[in-house]
Design an enzyme around this catalytic site. Sequence first.
Site, short mmCIF file in Angstrom:
data_model
loop_
_atom_site.label_atom_id
_atom_site.label_comp_id
_atom_site.label_asym_id
_atom_site.label_seq_id
_atom_site.Cartn_x
_atom_site.Cartn_y
_atom_site.Cartn_z
N ASP A 122 22.18 -82.54 -36.82
CA ASP A 122 23.58 -82.13 -36.74
C ASP A 122 24.45 -83.37 -36.89
O ASP A 122 24.04 -84.48 -36.51
CB ASP A 122 23.87 -81.45 -35.41
CG ASP A 122 23.30 -80.04 -35.33
OD1 ASP A 122 23.13 -79.41 -36.38
OD2 ASP A 122 23.05 -79.58 -34.20
N ASP A 140 24.79 -74.66 -40.49
CA ASP A 140 25.46 -73.86 -39.45
C ASP A 140 26.76 -73.27 -39.98
O ASP A 140 27.10 -72.12 -39.68
CB ASP A 140 25.77 -74.72 -38.22
CG ASP A 140 24.54 -75.28 -37.55
OD1 ASP A 140 23.46 -74.66 -37.64
OD2 ASP A 140 24.65 -76.36 -36.94
#
Length: 166
Positions: A122, A140
Amino acid sequence: MSERNTLFSRPLPIALFILVALVADQAIKYLVEAFLPFQEAVPVVPMLALYRTYNYGVAFSMLSGMEGWFIVGMRLAVVAFVLWLWRRTPKDRFFAHLGYAMIIAGALGNLVDRLLFGYVIDYILFHTATWSFAVFNLADSFITVGAGAIILDELLQTKKTRSLKL
């Protein structure tokens, strides 16, 4: 009355979209791994920073204590379910088909990370001086925007159905 085929109701365009999205996701994650410091914010603009971290769970680090293979199986089940929905959705529902393609691309992007590294990379952080949102990635974003496209499609379909009844 026959259904009008939309771009993402056909297998080849949806496969190409998913492939391009997957390659973009993995290329960005490669660059993040190569050039971003670990868990150190790199400001981009006010309220947006790049921040490399690892997510051992699913969205918002939920299930981070679960066995990795359980999460892999869960992601594969989600992809299979979305493919099933895609096949059953009428061909004229553009936003639904686009949403399914985005969700599949995002799920596969995070699945590749999980299989290669045991975690998901991330790197996008929205924040203020007193608050910060969960760190996330392009995959995402695909999943979130894809879900939004499906909701939009349902709202448009409801409006269309109501106008046909009048």
